[in-house]
Design an enzyme around this catalytic site. Structure first.
Site, PDB file in Angstrom:
ATOM      1  N   LEU A 141      -7.610  -8.469   2.234  1.00  0.00           N
ATOM      2  CA  LEU A 141      -7.854  -7.259   0.537  1.00  0.00           C
ATOM      3  C   LEU A 141      -8.654  -7.497  -0.750  1.00  0.00           C
ATOM      4  O   LEU A 141      -8.788  -8.334  -1.019  1.00  0.00           O
ATOM      5  CB  LEU A 141      -5.921  -6.727   0.063  1.00  0.00           C
ATOM      6  CG  LEU A 141      -4.545  -7.236   1.342  1.00  0.00           C
ATOM      7  CD1 LEU A 141      -3.637  -7.026   0.502  1.00  0.00           C
ATOM      8  CD2 LEU A 141      -5.325  -5.527   2.342  1.00  0.00           C
ATOM      9  N   GLU A 142      -9.702  -6.720  -0.701  1.00  0.00           N
ATOM     10  CA  GLU A 142      -9.964  -6.677  -2.128  1.00  0.00           C
ATOM     11  C   GLU A 142      -9.082  -6.134  -3.489  1.00  0.00           C
ATOM     12  O   GLU A 142      -9.207  -4.330  -3.127  1.00  0.00           O
ATOM     13  CB  GLU A 142     -11.829  -5.741  -2.025  1.00  0.00           C
ATOM     14  CG  GLU A 142     -12.380  -6.399  -0.577  1.00  0.00           C
ATOM     15  CD  GLU A 142     -11.860  -5.713   0.930  1.00  0.00           C
ATOM     16  OE1 GLU A 142     -11.139  -4.289   0.490  1.00  0.00           O
ATOM     17  OE2 GLU A 142     -11.650  -5.256   1.759  1.00  0.00           O
TER      18      GLU A 142
END
Length: 185
Positions: A141-142
């Protein structure tokens, strides 16, 4: 066609695709399933003052994973206090769950943020929502805080949701990209 909660659970039971560990029933909504945050984060290092850096993804041999590992430090989320994500800061995290979209499952997925988190400014993925057929790993996840205040991230908190979509046919080439089999590290 988007799968409903019932179809997601039926597909898991039939072994068409998998999520391990399996999400509890209260993690499902009508057309999504919530995934939780791993205790492992990658925090970008502050470059030394006076140093100019630029990322050049067009260079031959560019490898995002190798570059990210050189620009970040691993940090485990404190079990008691969590991790306060300051405003304007980008970090990387993973889901606790491993998603396995088997090559013959005729399903792809999209990772989306949760509206409750978005409304306080937390972005969960920057531009990469597609989980391709053939993908098997925790989802990276960014995570960025667009809000006005720090946001406390806690291990095991519901961090994102998956939307499963039936594909028209099976791909000639299942996902074989650089993030296949990635781990939270």
């Amino acid at each position: 066609m988007i799968l409903t909660d019932r179809e997601i659970r039926n597909s898991l039971e039939a072994g068409q695709f998998d999520i391990l560990p399996r999400p509890p029933i209260d993690h499902y909504s009508s057309t999504t399933v919530d995934l939780t945050l791993s205790p492992v984060l990658r925090i970008y290092k502050t470059p030394p003052q006076g140093m100019k850096q630029a990322v050049d993804p067009g260079q031959p041999g560019f490898n995002a994973t190798r570059l990210i590992n050189s620009l970040t430090d691993r940090q485990d989320i404190d079990p008691s206090n969590g991790f306060d994500l300051d405003r304007g800061v980008l970090i990387l995290g993973w889901t606790n769950e491993t998603v396995d979209l088997k090559e013959n499952c005729r399903v792809a997925a999209r990772v989306e943020g949760k509206s409750s988190l978005a409304r306080v400014g937390l972005g969960i993925h920057v531009t990469a929502p597609i989980i391709h057929t053939g993908f098997k790993a925790p989802i990276q996840l960014e995570i960025i805080n667009h809000g006005p205040l720090p946001i406390c991230l806690r291990r095991g908190m519901r961090i994102c949701q998956l939307v499963f979509e039936q594909t028209l046919g099976m791909p000639d080439r299942a996902y074989k990209g650089q993030f296949l089999g990635q781990t939270a590290s």
